[in-house]
Design a protein around this motif. Structure first.
Motif, short mmCIF file in Angstrom:
data_model
loop_
_atom_site.label_atom_id
_atom_site.label_comp_id
_atom_site.label_asym_id
_atom_site.label_seq_id
_atom_site.Cartn_x
_atom_site.Cartn_y
_atom_site.Cartn_z
N SER A 173 37.55 31.99 48.39
CA SER A 173 39.01 32.26 47.62
C SER A 173 39.18 34.21 46.94
O SER A 173 40.36 34.62 47.30
CB SER A 173 38.82 31.46 46.12
N LYS A 174 37.95 34.58 47.48
CA LYS A 174 38.05 36.35 46.97
C LYS A 174 38.08 37.30 48.40
O LYS A 174 39.15 38.28 47.83
CB LYS A 174 37.04 36.87 45.78
N ALA A 175 37.69 36.70 49.09
CA ALA A 175 37.69 37.46 49.89
C ALA A 175 38.73 37.28 51.44
O ALA A 175 39.72 38.89 51.55
CB ALA A 175 36.37 36.77 50.91
N LEU A 176 39.44 36.66 50.91
CA LEU A 176 41.05 35.85 51.79
C LEU A 176 41.74 36.77 50.95
O LEU A 176 42.20 37.55 52.71
CB LEU A 176 40.40 34.32 51.82
N PRO A 177 42.39 36.63 49.84
CA PRO A 177 43.56 37.58 50.12
C PRO A 177 42.84 39.37 49.98
O PRO A 177 43.80 39.28 50.34
CB PRO A 177 42.96 37.60 48.45
N CYS A 178 41.50 39.61 49.95
CA CYS A 178 41.92 41.15 50.43
C CYS A 178 41.40 40.62 51.74
O CYS A 178 41.61 42.57 52.48
CB CYS A 178 40.26 41.20 50.22
N LEU A 179 40.68 40.38 52.69
CA LEU A 179 40.92 40.06 54.20
C LEU A 179 42.73 39.98 54.56
O LEU A 179 42.68 40.81 55.60
CB LEU A 179 40.35 38.94 54.88
N SER A 180 43.13 39.62 53.74
CA SER A 180 45.18 39.09 54.22
C SER A 180 45.45 40.58 53.85
O SER A 180 46.13 41.48 55.20
CB SER A 180 45.46 38.14 53.71
N ALA A 181 44.84 41.06 52.56
CA ALA A 181 45.92 42.46 52.29
C ALA A 181 45.65 43.86 53.35
O ALA A 181 46.57 44.69 53.54
CB ALA A 181 45.77 42.51 50.52
N ILE A 182 43.69 43.88 53.60
CA ILE A 182 44.02 45.23 54.79
C ILE A 182 44.20 44.65 55.98
O ILE A 182 44.75 45.84 57.01
CB ILE A 182 42.32 44.86 54.88
N GLY A 183 44.40 43.64 56.55
CA GLY A 183 45.05 42.94 57.60
C GLY A 183 46.70 43.29 57.78
O GLY A 183 47.10 43.99 58.68
#
Length: 780
Positions: free
Chosen positions: A227-237
């Motif tokens: 749940s913490k990694a998915l928003p980060c992944l989406s923001a970077i991508g």
């Protein structure tokens, strides 16, 4: 090595800086800080930065050192210091974080603060509340920084974040906030006055994305971490431009880190044991050693120091205030050892030094020597070359910073060994280079910069390492190097793996003796929890890249033909998997449908039809046929009274009303809207696809006009009535994109887009057998 260490040690003539009066414990400091903030307040930026540098930063560094050097969980001083920082210091810094904005003049202090607090976030002795305070401050702090100031931290995070352990929760939050705020900085057009990201910043961003994505795919499902990694992944991508091409420019140094994942500092200087210096460098080394000694001497003389046989701080006498050639060999070695070490490191990194005699002569004629005051012993009047007007390029400045960091690591490694030999100990500067203050960095940084200026003054040309021609692969096109291309290849691989594993899911006896429930493998969970939500956000952010804006002409920045084909393939594969194994998706059906709706709006149907007719026949046409078959089967079951099939009581699948209402109607509506907005109907809805759409139209009309005369089941009628607006919306979307007048079929023989246009017996063979049968009926 001893020369380097001696050189690095601070000059004994400069008194050590103190943060607060001696004897204060963390409890006393907390009272002072709270009194200062609540009674006097911090009114200006200069006062805030002075308190930060002299009082707060040393305590932050001490907390990180104590956590590693001693057992902090059992040390009262370490725990008290953590409480002081978590309950007093960090909240104050967070409240006054606006002072960090527009602070380019204090960039070194900001950089040291950022890296020290990040290192503090790795401390094992912090409580949850203290970790939250660290996280809140880092987010508030980074929200005030200009994007270029995050580069050094991004280098660290490329090592730390892909580990995905308990220490990466805070970095994930910081990265999410940063890339959501500065996403436009990494796009093609840049971000206002901040400009556009450099090649290194984009490369680090791509490395971060790849590291997090691959790490998530390889570990078991953890709801909190994902749940913490998915928003980060989406923001970077979503921040990185899809057409960015990864290039390899001296990336090997990014893989070396002197800091472990748990925050402990293990100095790892460059091993130059196998590097041998050419004798041609000896003259330059001696000249720079003499020049640097004269630079030191002129500063001392200007401060009132004189020669004396003994060092005396009060009388300002120094035994080394004499010409360089009169120094003993040990003193000369202290000057020459760091010079030799830096030259070896440069050669190790691949830099080349080529001396140009013409350039050397020109520099000598234009450069003057600096003069000092008279009165020195031995008639010594230092006259170093005045290199203050020489400027270094950004690339050479970065090299100087790396040389300074390596010098610090070399000193720290030796100092650490010395402390271990005497039974252990702590030194305030045994911390990573980027956590040092600007004052502490100044000595090694000034030496590295002066050396590079002197080399250029001596006519040397500093050439950076040449790019390996084979590093990018053989026969790899520019399109294949794009971020979007590599990402789509990876996504297609995950789609294929998840599809095959969904087909092989075995019943689980843990939940039922009948085996009516099934469990999913870890890659299926990764597919549903990470891949599908990310694909939805990524294509929503970059839809214009793949298909362009409605009504606009294509440009060179749009996706390549291959990328458009892969997008269409993603849509078709997900649709086919969802249709075949809808029961395996469970609660993830909704996110799958939303992903399909976003994906279909990124399909450039005109380009796919023009360049890949085989994909239309193999993927897109089956989608239309399957949708037509499923709708026709539902209508047939309703007419024949097979309500158990329609409700999915016997077998839940593509022939149930749930599938029609949850999947088919939303996806078809989005597809038809997209085809109509971009006028793709005449390109895609032709031939056999047009026949399938006629069948879809007929089935949708039948479902929308069903009444109690045909269906004598109240629950079915109630469900159809509830979804009738969605049926109407789908029909209206269909009408907006259909290229023929389906309400006036007698006119279609004049429409070039119609199946009936110029239909003759010899042209029937071009269509499928089903289409041939229907066309013969229409012809007759």
């Amino acid at each position: 090595m001893s020369g380097v260490c001696s050189f690095y040690e601070a000059d004994s003539s400069s008194p050590p800086a103190v943060s607060l009066p001696p004897g204060l414990i963390p409890t006393h400091k907390a009272s002072i800080m709270m009194f200062l903030e609540r009674v006097y307040g911090i009114e200006d930026q200069a006062t805030f930065f002075r308190i930060l540098e002299d009082a707060i930063l040393p305590d932050l560094r001490a907390a990180t050192t104590l956590d590693i050097q001693v057992n902090a969980s059992e040390n009262d001083m370490a725990l008290a210091l953590n409480r002081y920082i978590g309950s007093c210091v960090l909240p104050i810094l967070t409240n006054y974080s606006h002072f960090f904005s527009d602070a380019d003049h204090a960039s070194a202090l900001l950089d040291s603060t950022l890296n020290t607090v990040y290192r503090l976030s790795k401390c094992q002795s912090l409580t949850k509340g203290q970790m939250d305070a660290v996280s809140n401050f880092l987010i508030s702090f980074t929200n005030q920084l200009r994007p270029p100031m995050m580069t050094k931290l991004l280098r660290k995070l490329t090592h730390d974040v892909p580990v995905l352990n308990e220490n990466t929760v805070i970095p994930l939050r910081v990265l999410t906030s940063y890339y959501e705020r500065c996403g436009r900085y990494y796009s093609v057009g840049g971000w206002g006055s901040y400009g556009s990201a450099t090649e290194e910043e984009k490369r680090l961003t791509m490395m971060l994305f790849t590291g997090i994505f691959d790490a998530l795919a390889q570990r078991s499902y953890d709801p909190e971490l994902f749940s913490k990694a998915l928003p980060c992944l989406s923001a970077i991508g979503c921040a990185l431009s899809p057409d960015y091409s990864l290039s390899n420019h001296d990336d090997h140094w990014l893989q070396d880190s002197s800091e472990d994942f748990n925050g402990s500092y293990n100095p790892q200087p460059v091993d130059t044991g196998r590097i041998k210096l050419n004798q041609n460098y000896d003259v330059t080394i001696n000249r720079f050693a003499e020049h640097f000694h004269d630079c030191w001497a002129i500063k001392k003389i200007d401060q009132g120091w004189v020669f004396g046989t003994n060092y005396d701080d009060e009388r300002k006498t120094h035994p080394k205030l004499k010409p360089y050639h009169l120094l003993d060999e040990e003193s000369k070695s202290k000057y020459m050892s760091p010079i030799k070490e830096n030259l070896k490191v440069m050669l190790y990194w691949g830099w080349s030094l080529e001396q140009d005699q013409a350039r050397l002569q020109a520099n000598r004629e234009s450069m003057r020597r600096r003069m000092s005051k008279d009165g020195a012993h031995h008639g010594y009047s230092p006259k170093p070359f005045d290199l203050r007007n020489m400027t270094l390029t950004r690339e050479i400045q970065a090299l100087a910073e790396r040389l300074a960091e390596n010098s610090h690591d070399l000193w720290a490694k030796t100092k650490k060994q010395e402390l271990e030999e005497i039974g252990g100990g702590v030194h305030p500067q045994l911390v990573p280079y980027d956590t040092l203050t600007d004052k502490e960095k100044r000595k090694v940084r000034d030496h590295a910069q002066e050396l590079l200026k002197f080399l250029q003054f001596q006519g040397y040309r500093l050439n950076r390492p040449s790019k390996d021609k084979n590093s990018d692969g053989v026969g790899v096109s520019a399109t294949e190097k794009r971020f979007a291309y590599s990402l789509l290849e990876k996504l297609l691989g995950y789609f294929d793996n998840a599809s095959s594993n969904l087909m092989e899911t075995r019943p689980s006896s843990r939940f039922s003796r009948r085996g009516s429930y099934s469990t999913a493998s870890e890659d299926v969970k990764f597919f549903a929890k990470v891949v599908l939500p990310f694909v939805k956000k990524y294509y929503h952010a970059h839809k214009d890249y793949f298909v362009g804006k409605a009504g606009s002409s294509t440009s060179s920045s749009l996706a390549s033909v291959k990328e458009k084909e892969m997008t269409a393939s993603l849509f078709c594969k997900l649709a086919a998997t969802l249709r075949t194994k809808i029961t395996a998706f469970g609660h993830d059906v909704n996110i799958s449908v939303r992903c399909l709706q976003v994906l279909v709006k990124a399909v450039d149907a005109r380009s796919v039809v023009k360049n890949s007719p085989e994909m239309v026949r193999a993927s897109l046409l089956p989608f239309f046929n399957n949708a037509a078959d499923d709708l026709a089967q539902v209508v047939d079951n309703l007419n024949k009274g097979r309500f158990s099939h329609v409700k999915g009581t016997i077998t839940r699948g593509a022939t149930s009303l749930d599938y029609v209402h949850m999947v088919l109607l939303p996806v078809l509506s989005s597809m038809f809207d997209h085809l109509g907005a971009h006028n793709f109907g005449p390109d895609l809805i032709v031939g056999d696809a047009q026949l399938a759409c006629y069948r879809i139209l007929n089935s949708l009309y039948c479902l929308g006009t069903s009444n109690n005369v045909i269906i004598n089941r109240d629950t079915i009628l109630s469900e159809l009535s509830r979804h009738r607006p969605a049926l109407g919306e789908c029909l209206s979307s269909f009408a907006s994109c259909f290229p023929v007048a389906f309400l006036e079929p007698e006119r279609n023989k004049f429409n070039r887009n119609s199946l009936m246009y110029g239909i003759e017996e010899e042209k029937l063979a071009e269509h499928s057998l089903e289409a041939q049968g229907n066309l013969r009926k229409w012809v007759d």
